[in-house]
Motif scaffolding. Structure first.
Motif, PDB file in Angstrom:
ATOM      1  N   VAL A 238       0.831  -1.208   0.000  1.00 37.99           N
ATOM      2  CA  VAL A 238       0.000   0.000   0.000  1.00 37.99           C
ATOM      3  C   VAL A 238       0.864   1.256   0.000  1.00 37.99           C
ATOM      4  O   VAL A 238       0.444   2.323  -0.484  1.00 37.99           O
ATOM      5  CB  VAL A 238      -0.979   0.008   1.201  1.00 37.99           C
ATOM      6  CG1 VAL A 238      -0.245   0.256   2.516  1.00 37.99           C
ATOM      7  CG2 VAL A 238      -2.071   1.056   1.006  1.00 37.99           C
ATOM      8  N   GLN A 239       2.098   1.152   0.488  1.00 38.31           N
ATOM      9  CA  GLN A 239       2.989   2.311   0.512  1.00 38.31           C
ATOM     10  C   GLN A 239       3.532   2.661  -0.869  1.00 38.31           C
ATOM     11  O   GLN A 239       4.078   3.750  -1.045  1.00 38.31           O
ATOM     12  CB  GLN A 239       4.138   2.061   1.491  1.00 38.31           C
ATOM     13  CG  GLN A 239       3.695   2.019   2.947  1.00 38.31           C
ATOM     14  CD  GLN A 239       4.813   1.590   3.871  1.00 38.31           C
ATOM     15  OE1 GLN A 239       5.226   0.428   3.866  1.00 38.31           O
ATOM     16  NE2 GLN A 239       5.322   2.531   4.650  1.00 38.31           N
ATOM     17  N   LEU A 240       3.359   1.756  -1.841  1.00 36.82           N
ATOM     18  CA  LEU A 240       3.701   2.133  -3.207  1.00 36.82           C
ATOM     19  C   LEU A 240       2.699   3.153  -3.719  1.00 36.82           C
ATOM     20  O   LEU A 240       3.069   4.121  -4.390  1.00 36.82           O
ATOM     21  CB  LEU A 240       3.718   0.907  -4.124  1.00 36.82           C
ATOM     22  CG  LEU A 240       5.021   0.096  -4.173  1.00 36.82           C
ATOM     23  CD1 LEU A 240       5.319  -0.576  -2.848  1.00 36.82           C
ATOM     24  CD2 LEU A 240       4.991  -0.918  -5.309  1.00 36.82           C
ATOM     25  N   ALA A 241       1.423   2.934  -3.408  1.00 37.42           N
ATOM     26  CA  ALA A 241       0.385   3.868  -3.832  1.00 37.42           C
ATOM     27  C   ALA A 241       0.403   5.131  -2.994  1.00 37.42           C
ATOM     28  O   ALA A 241       0.040   6.210  -3.481  1.00 37.42           O
ATOM     29  CB  ALA A 241      -0.981   3.194  -3.734  1.00 37.42           C
ATOM     30  N   HIS A 242       0.833   5.010  -1.746  1.00 34.82           N
ATOM     31  CA  HIS A 242       0.841   6.149  -0.817  1.00 34.82           C
ATOM     32  C   HIS A 242       2.182   6.172  -0.083  1.00 34.82           C
ATOM     33  O   HIS A 242       2.268   5.765   1.073  1.00 34.82           O
ATOM     34  CB  HIS A 242      -0.318   6.036   0.175  1.00 34.82           C
ATOM     35  CG  HIS A 242      -1.669   6.132  -0.447  1.00 34.82           C
ATOM     36  ND1 HIS A 242      -2.274   7.346  -0.736  1.00 34.82           N
ATOM     37  CD2 HIS A 242      -2.523   5.168  -0.858  1.00 34.82           C
ATOM     38  CE1 HIS A 242      -3.453   7.125  -1.282  1.00 34.82           C
ATOM     39  NE2 HIS A 242      -3.628   5.815  -1.380  1.00 34.82           N
ATOM     40  N   ARG A 261      10.357   7.235  -1.248  1.00 41.41           N
ATOM     41  CA  ARG A 261      10.096   7.874  -2.543  1.00 41.41           C
ATOM     42  C   ARG A 261      11.305   7.755  -3.469  1.00 41.41           C
ATOM     43  O   ARG A 261      11.167   7.493  -4.674  1.00 41.41           O
ATOM     44  CB  ARG A 261       9.711   9.345  -2.343  1.00 41.41           C
ATOM     45  CG  ARG A 261       8.331   9.548  -1.728  1.00 41.41           C
ATOM     46  CD  ARG A 261       7.957  11.024  -1.686  1.00 41.41           C
ATOM     47  NE  ARG A 261       6.665  11.250  -1.066  1.00 41.41           N
ATOM     48  CZ  ARG A 261       5.496  11.122  -1.696  1.00 41.41           C
ATOM     49  NH1 ARG A 261       5.460  10.766  -2.969  1.00 41.41           N
ATOM     50  NH2 ARG A 261       4.367  11.346  -1.046  1.00 41.41           N
ATOM     51  N   ARG A 262      12.473   7.956  -2.925  1.00 45.68           N
ATOM     52  CA  ARG A 262      13.684   7.856  -3.748  1.00 45.68           C
ATOM     53  C   ARG A 262      13.858   6.443  -4.281  1.00 45.68           C
ATOM     54  O   ARG A 262      14.162   6.235  -5.458  1.00 45.68           O
ATOM     55  CB  ARG A 262      14.888   8.284  -2.908  1.00 45.68           C
ATOM     56  CG  ARG A 262      16.217   8.294  -3.651  1.00 45.68           C
ATOM     57  CD  ARG A 262      17.288   9.009  -2.846  1.00 45.68           C
ATOM     58  NE  ARG A 262      17.478   8.425  -1.530  1.00 45.68           N
ATOM     59  CZ  ARG A 262      17.124   8.995  -0.390  1.00 45.68           C
ATOM     60  NH1 ARG A 262      16.548  10.185  -0.395  1.00 45.68           N
ATOM     61  NH2 ARG A 262      17.341   8.394   0.762  1.00 45.68           N
ATOM     62  N   LEU A 263      13.640   5.458  -3.419  1.00 45.77           N
ATOM     63  CA  LEU A 263      13.791   4.066  -3.826  1.00 45.77           C
ATOM     64  C   LEU A 263      12.755   3.687  -4.876  1.00 45.77           C
ATOM     65  O   LEU A 263      13.097   3.112  -5.925  1.00 45.77           O
ATOM     66  CB  LEU A 263      13.663   3.162  -2.607  1.00 45.77           C
ATOM     67  CG  LEU A 263      13.900   1.677  -2.842  1.00 45.77           C
ATOM     68  CD1 LEU A 263      15.346   1.429  -3.256  1.00 45.77           C
ATOM     69  CD2 LEU A 263      13.566   0.875  -1.583  1.00 45.77           C
ATOM     70  N   LEU A 264      11.497   4.014  -4.631  1.00 40.26           N
ATOM     71  CA  LEU A 264      10.442   3.661  -5.588  1.00 40.26           C
ATOM     72  C   LEU A 264      10.646   4.354  -6.925  1.00 40.26           C
ATOM     73  O   LEU A 264      10.436   3.762  -7.991  1.00 40.26           O
ATOM     74  CB  LEU A 264       9.074   4.012  -5.007  1.00 40.26           C
ATOM     75  CG  LEU A 264       8.621   3.146  -3.825  1.00 40.26           C
ATOM     76  CD1 LEU A 264       7.377   3.744  -3.173  1.00 40.26           C
ATOM     77  CD2 LEU A 264       8.359   1.717  -4.278  1.00 40.26           C
ATOM     78  N   GLY A 265      11.069   5.605  -6.871  1.00 34.75           N
ATOM     79  CA  GLY A 265      11.331   6.334  -8.114  1.00 34.75           C
ATOM     80  C   GLY A 265      12.426   5.690  -8.938  1.00 34.75           C
ATOM     81  O   GLY A 265      12.366   5.679 -10.177  1.00 34.75           O
ATOM     82  N   SER A 266      13.418   5.114  -8.256  1.00 35.43           N
ATOM     83  CA  SER A 266      14.528   4.477  -8.980  1.00 35.43           C
ATOM     84  C   SER A 266      14.123   3.131  -9.572  1.00 35.43           C
ATOM     85  O   SER A 266      14.745   2.657 -10.522  1.00 35.43           O
ATOM     86  CB  SER A 266      15.725   4.286  -8.042  1.00 35.43           C
ATOM     87  OG  SER A 266      15.473   3.269  -7.076  1.00 35.43           O
ATOM     88  N   ASN A 292      -0.197   8.486 -10.679  1.00 31.69           N
ATOM     89  CA  ASN A 292       0.744   9.472 -10.124  1.00 31.69           C
ATOM     90  C   ASN A 292       1.671   8.907  -9.045  1.00 31.69           C
ATOM     91  O   ASN A 292       2.552   9.618  -8.558  1.00 31.69           O
ATOM     92  CB  ASN A 292       0.008  10.691  -9.555  1.00 31.69           C
ATOM     93  CG  ASN A 292      -0.776  11.424 -10.624  1.00 31.69           C
ATOM     94  OD1 ASN A 292      -0.287  11.598 -11.749  1.00 31.69           O
ATOM     95  ND2 ASN A 292      -1.997  11.846 -10.292  1.00 31.69           N
ATOM     96  N   THR A 293       1.476   7.651  -8.647  1.00 34.53           N
ATOM     97  CA  THR A 293       2.437   7.004  -7.753  1.00 34.53           C
ATOM     98  C   THR A 293       2.776   5.635  -8.358  1.00 34.53           C
ATOM     99  O   THR A 293       3.192   5.572  -9.506  1.00 34.53           O
ATOM    100  CB  THR A 293       1.900   6.887  -6.308  1.00 34.53           C
ATOM    101  OG1 THR A 293       0.590   6.303  -6.335  1.00 34.53           O
ATOM    102  CG2 THR A 293       1.856   8.249  -5.635  1.00 34.53           C
TER     103      THR A 293
END
Length: 308
Positions: A238-242, A261-266, A292-293
């Motif tokens: 759920v933390q991927l979406a939020h 956020r940095r990790l998911l963005g990469s 958007n996420t």
């Protein structure tokens, strides 16, 4: 008695990353209330809007599914275990962790990693549900479970807890699961630069601070393929979406969100396999841009398991 509910005890679920097989060593599925306590901002309404979470990662009551497991792999001839779960017979304030009796070591051994054969234990951070199997009780004493293994964690992590004003429950955890490993000369503290540090062939520790000051994630690269083990930088899909949803036990919530956020963005849109340290089965997947996420596109283990 093994208290793990409906968990496979024969072949460990696994994923192939290049030439490396990553095994999930199950310990226990945590009670349904765990998610609501751990991620209080993940309300039933918010969870319900992410249909991709069902049925694997959440129930239709909005409760999150959360598990405790480790990952075992062999690289460069080294048998490696990433995090060691809650452990058996440990006195813990959290009733879901207290005095467990699971078949974790049997599952680890069946997967091909008997305790005496483990060469390297990587501890993403020093919380009770990540260091518990560092030790086991023998004749009334806590002794290292993996007596021939180098145990590695961030220097910043250990130094932070050395000066932290611990409550009794945390002091007990250090007494039974960290200090015996230190006294045996098995704990190595590693400096983790911004770009990470390689501790074995193709295995890199990456700084992901916030949940704890020295928290690390573990990146595996083999034959052009990559996987990343989250530790507690991400507790639940759920933390991927939020990504703004943090854990109630984050030491620095803002830093934890920034790391997430940095990790998911990469990872978004890449073929990197994300392996969640607390993700319920199917546990792994690829990070996909979504509204958007992000969301997780699951990659089932082989053999496929269903522990619900």
């Amino acid at each position: 008695m093994d208290t793990s509910p409906a968990i496979e005890t024969t072949a460990a679920p696994s994923w192939t990353v290049g030439a490396v097989t990553v095994h999930r060593i199950d310990e226990v599925l945590l009670p349904p209330a765990t998610g609501r306590w751990l991620l209080p901002d993940a309300t039933a309404d918010l969870v319900g809007r992410q249909e991709w979470l069902y049925p694997d990662f959440a129930g239709h009551d909005g409760l999150l599914r959360i598990a405790s497991h480790s990952f075992a792999l062999t690289v460069g001839g080294l048998r490696i275990l990433v995090d060691t779960g809650i452990g058996n017979g440990k006195e813990r304030a959290n009733p879901a962790w207290n005095d467990l009796r699971t078949g974790f070591l049997e599952r680890l051994t069946t997967a091909g990693f008997p305790p005496d054969s483990v060469d390297l234990v990587i501890l993403t951070h020093l919380h009770a549900d990540h260091v518990g199997w560092n030790t086991r009780e023998v004749n009334g004493e806590w002794v290292p479970t993996f007596p021939h293994a180098r145990h590695v964690t961030s220097r910043l992590e250990r130094e932070f807890w050395a000066t932290y004003d611990m409550d009794e429950a945390r002091r007990q955890m250090f007494r039974d699961s960290v200090i015996p490993v230190e006294e045996a000369g098995l704990l190595d503290l590693v400096d983790i630069p911004a770009e990470g540090v390689e501790v074995a062939t193709g295995l890199r520790l990456l700084p992901t601070p916030g949940h704890t000051p020295g928290h690390i994630a573990v990146e595996l690269t083999s034959q052009g393929e990559t996987a990343l083990i989250t530790g507690d930088c991400i507790h639940h899909p759920v933390q991927l979406a939020h990504p703004d949803i943090g854990a109630c036990v984050d030491i620095d919530p803002e830093q934890s969100e920034a790391s997430r956020r940095r990790l998911l963005g990469s990872l978004a849109g890449t073929k990197t396999l994300l392996l969640g340290t607390h993700f319920a089965p199917p546990t792994a997947g690829r990070v996909i841009p979504h509204e958007n996420t992000y969301r997780l596109a699951p990659v089932p283990a082989v053999p496929k398991t269903d522990s619900h």
